[in-house]
Scaffold this active site. Structure first.
Site, short mmCIF file in Angstrom:
data_model
loop_
_atom_site.label_atom_id
_atom_site.label_comp_id
_atom_site.label_asym_id
_atom_site.label_seq_id
_atom_site.Cartn_x
_atom_site.Cartn_y
_atom_site.Cartn_z
N GLY A 93 83.89 65.16 102.42
CA GLY A 93 82.87 65.04 101.39
C GLY A 93 82.36 66.40 100.96
N GLU A 141 100.01 54.85 81.34
CA GLU A 141 100.34 54.80 82.77
C GLU A 141 101.68 55.52 83.02
OE1 GLU A 141 99.23 54.41 85.55
OE2 GLU A 141 100.77 53.68 86.89
N HIS A 185 98.86 60.49 63.06
CA HIS A 185 97.55 61.11 62.79
C HIS A 185 97.41 62.44 63.53
CE1 HIS A 185 96.37 57.60 60.59
NE2 HIS A 185 96.80 56.85 61.59
N ARG A 188 94.87 61.03 102.41
CA ARG A 188 93.56 61.46 101.92
C ARG A 188 93.52 62.95 101.58
NH1 ARG A 188 89.84 57.30 103.51
NH2 ARG A 188 88.10 58.65 103.02
N LYS A 191 95.40 60.59 97.79
CA LYS A 191 95.45 59.17 97.40
C LYS A 191 94.05 58.59 97.22
CE LYS A 191 97.98 55.13 97.55
NZ LYS A 191 98.29 55.21 96.12
N LYS A 244 102.15 58.74 85.48
CA LYS A 244 103.11 58.77 86.59
C LYS A 244 104.01 59.99 86.49
CE LYS A 244 101.81 56.48 88.88
NZ LYS A 244 100.76 55.54 88.72
C1 F6R Z 1 97.76 57.54 89.95
C2 F6R Z 1 96.76 57.22 90.96
C3 F6R Z 1 95.34 57.52 90.65
C4 F6R Z 1 94.46 56.36 91.14
C5 F6R Z 1 92.97 56.74 90.97
C6 F6R Z 1 92.07 55.62 91.38
O1 F6R Z 1 99.03 57.21 90.37
O2 F6R Z 1 97.07 56.74 92.01
O3 F6R Z 1 95.14 57.75 89.30
O4 F6R Z 1 94.77 55.22 90.44
O5 F6R Z 1 92.69 57.87 91.74
O6 F6R Z 1 92.24 55.27 92.72
P1 F6R Z 1 91.75 53.89 93.26
O7 F6R Z 1 92.53 52.82 92.60
O8 F6R Z 1 91.99 53.95 94.74
O9 F6R Z 1 90.29 53.80 92.93
#
Ligand code: F6R
Length: 605
Positions: A99, A479, A502, A27, A600, A483
């Site tokens: 928060g 994607e 373009h 987190r 994350k 990454k």
């Molecule tokens: C990229 C990644 C982020 C999540 C995004 C949404 O590798 O992990 O772009 O996909 O923060 O997170 P969730 O899916 O938990 O809502």
């Protein structure tokens, strides 16, 4: 974002809090800290950087006490310094917070005019100083905490200790998740079930506006009005064992290689191969009556939504709208009566996606969520939950959650098509059979690991990398770029192959690698001609394709992919782009599992 944990315990709290914080580092990992209260002493240790820095501080300056709170931070207000690290303490209270307190400036002004002094710049310190002010006015702890909460505007989860109160801990939830855990002569608070996994599996998920008063032997939950409430006690399924990397160097690598297994697991929950049918969970409405689908998500989950749009529109002939959650509710979307709004999120806690879900629900839409974390806020608030069964995803860059999301979305598209009468039983059975091939084909892609590593070594020195694809593989190009950006810090963009001419083609020169995603479908010839245009301008093309004929003179590299149908190819092509990013990051020596500036679970808007 941030992760918080609190323990009113019977044994030393610090090692237990450190263990919980290790589970919560996903987190945020800008700083970490712990405070304890015991025998009239309130004390803390904090350190900028990862948890290992805090461990070193505690090794050098041990912290005692059975009751404590801990925090791992993703910086919002104030730099990730020690001074801005939580817990925030005054002479009387220690607070950890996840928060944002939106009205912290006026509150700070108010306190400054009363002569209160501040040490740092965070919104959290304002909460600590406000609570202290009420305690100093002589209010008892409960009243002071409740009064403090009534002054706060924003999204927060809080955990509070008060000096001289060794048998008391407060927690509050408003917009950010908080869980109460029950022990034997001990009680706990944590951001999620994972935080408390080694402490308790008997949990209460606090609801919006709830706050709780804990002692070692009692828990009392109150709603926003201060009325005592009974909340459902649940037994968490989150395993107490710390998820480990197995034989892999990083969680991300492990999670990439787990994909055939977890996708099989996910598909196993949604497909009935014997009957040749998709089996979705019971829904409180008939899919056949859905006039429109709205898909909303962030980041990687958003790219899964973009793929699903192609599937749903093509197979079920239902109009699909896709949006980024942080944009969705601010553009006043037009809902259709009876519309199905689906919110896709690995964590089930992403603040923007959650806010969008609530917007759709308030507008009377049928609301479904596709989540990995059961028990998450989205899973609890949606009318229908479609779990992706990916297992805990620890690497900050999402990999296995993406392919599991795609698997569930593919099953949903087929089911919707069947419900709408757009496909007959034989076609449904054929799609089920096709999806069943995904895990085996994914394993075949993973077998190209060495070849992909070699290509990654070649692209690692690049400053810019482009990913191009058409149709259903355009989102896979985006994607792949995401990454690469997030873990290797190489600038990358994903484009629709036909769109390069373009404008973006101006970027191409001999230093720009271009990853071409070109499965052998009806668009391959067009994609390959776009790649020719790039090669004509000295771009280094790396082709991912199952069409041996497509090999063009002058291509820099080529990866042979297995052939598959349109429900499976996006799942397969996700793998090489994940591995390219992974190995480029390893080559560059970045922190793969905890890339800079990221977390994350993004629980701030
Ligand atoms: C990229 C990644 C982020 C999540 C995004 C949404 O590798 O992990 O772009 O996909 O923060 O997170 P969730 O899916 O938990 O809502």
């Amino acid at each position: 974002m941030c992760g918080i944990v609190g323990i009113l315990g019977a044994t030393p709290a610090v090692p237990r809090i450190l263990e919980s914080l290790a589970r919560l580092e996903y987190r945020g990992y800008d700083s970490a800290g712990i405070a304890t209260v015991e025998g009239g002493t309130l004390d803390r240790r904090r350190a900028p950087g990862k948890l290992s820095e805090l461990r070193a501080v505690i090794d050098a300056h041990p912290l005692s006490g059975n009751n404590g709170i801990g925090h791992t931070r993703w910086a919002t207000h104030g730099e990730p310094t020690e001074a801005n690290a939580h817990p925030h303490m005054t002479g009387r209270v220690a607070i950890v917070h996840n928060g944002i307190i939106e009205n912290f400036r006026p509150l700070k002004e108010e306190l400054l005019t009363k002569g209160v002094t501040f040490e740092g710049e965070t919104d959290t310190e304002v909460v600590a100083r406000l609570l202290t002010a009420y305690l100093d006015e002589g209010m008892p702890p409960r009243a002071a905490f409740q009064k403090t909460l009534s002054r706060l505007v924003g999204a927060f989860a809080l955990c509070v200790l008060i000096k001289g109160e060794d048998d008391l801990m407060f927690g509050a939830r408003e917009g950010s998740p908080l869980v109460v855990g029950f022990g034997d002569g001990e009680n706990y608070l944590g951001s999620d079930a994972m935080a408390l996994a080694s402490l308790s599996n008997k949990l209460i998920y606090l609801e919006e506006g709830d706050w709780a008063e804990l002692t070692h032997t009692s828990v009392q939950v109150f709603d926003a009005d201060g009325t005592p409430v009974d909340r459902l006690t649940t037994i968490s399924q989150v395993a107490a064992t710390m998820v480990d990397k197995g034989n892999h160097r990083h969680f991300m690598q492990k999670e990439i290689f787990e994909q055939p297994t977890v996708v099989a697991q996910a598909l196993g929950r949604y497909l009935d191969p014997v009957a040749g049918k998709v089996r979705l969970p019971e829904m409180p409405f008939e899919l056949a009556t859905v006039p429109k689908v709205t898909l909303v998500a962030c980041g990687t989950s958003y790219y899964a939504a973009l793929v699903a749009r192609y599937w749903i529109e093509k197979l079920a002939r239902v109009p699909v709208e896709v949006d980024i959650a942080s944009e969705f509710r601010y553009r006043e979307p037009v809902y259709m009566d009876g519309g199905l709004a689906i919110f896709i999120s690995q964590s089930g806690e992403t603040a923007d996606t959650l806010a969008a879900l609530r917007h759709a629900k308030a507008a009377g839409q049928r609301v479904a969520t596709i989540v990995n974390v059961m028990g998450s806020t989205m899973a609890r608030e949606a009318d229908v939950v479609l779990p992706i069964h990916a297992g805990a995803e620890i690497g900050v860059a999402s990999t296995k959650a993406f392919t599991c999301q795609l698997s569930v979305l593919a099953a949903l598209a087929v089911d919707l098509a069947a419900a709408k009468g757009q496909i007959d039983a034989a076609q449904e059975a054929a799609f089920v059979e096709e999806l069943e091939t995904a895990p085996k084909l994914m394993a075949r892609v993973l077998a190209h690991d060495d070849a992909i590593q070699e290509i990654a070594r070649a692209i690692a020195p690049a400053r810019d990398v482009l990913f191009v694809g058409r149709g259903i593989h355009f989102p896979i190009a985006m994607e792949g770029a995401l990454k690469l950006k997030e873990i290797s810090y190489i600038h990358a963009e994903g484009y629709a192959a036909g769109e390069l001419k373009h404008g973006p083609i101006a970027l191409i020169d001999e230093n720009v690698p271009v990853i071409g995603i070109a499965p052998n479908d009806e668009l391959i010839d067009k994609t390959v001609s776009n790649l020719q245009e790039i090669m004509a301008r000295q771009g280094k093309v790396i082709l991912l394709s199952d069409n041996a004929e497509s090999e063009a003179e002058g291509m820099f590299a080529r990866l042979e992919m297995p052939s598959a149908g349109e429900l499976v190819t996006p799942i397969l092509y996700a793998i090489p782009v994940q591995l390219l990013a992974y190995y480029a990051a390893v080559e560059k020596g970045t922190d793969v599992d905890q890339p800079r500036n990221l977390a994350k679970s993004v629980t701030v808007e």
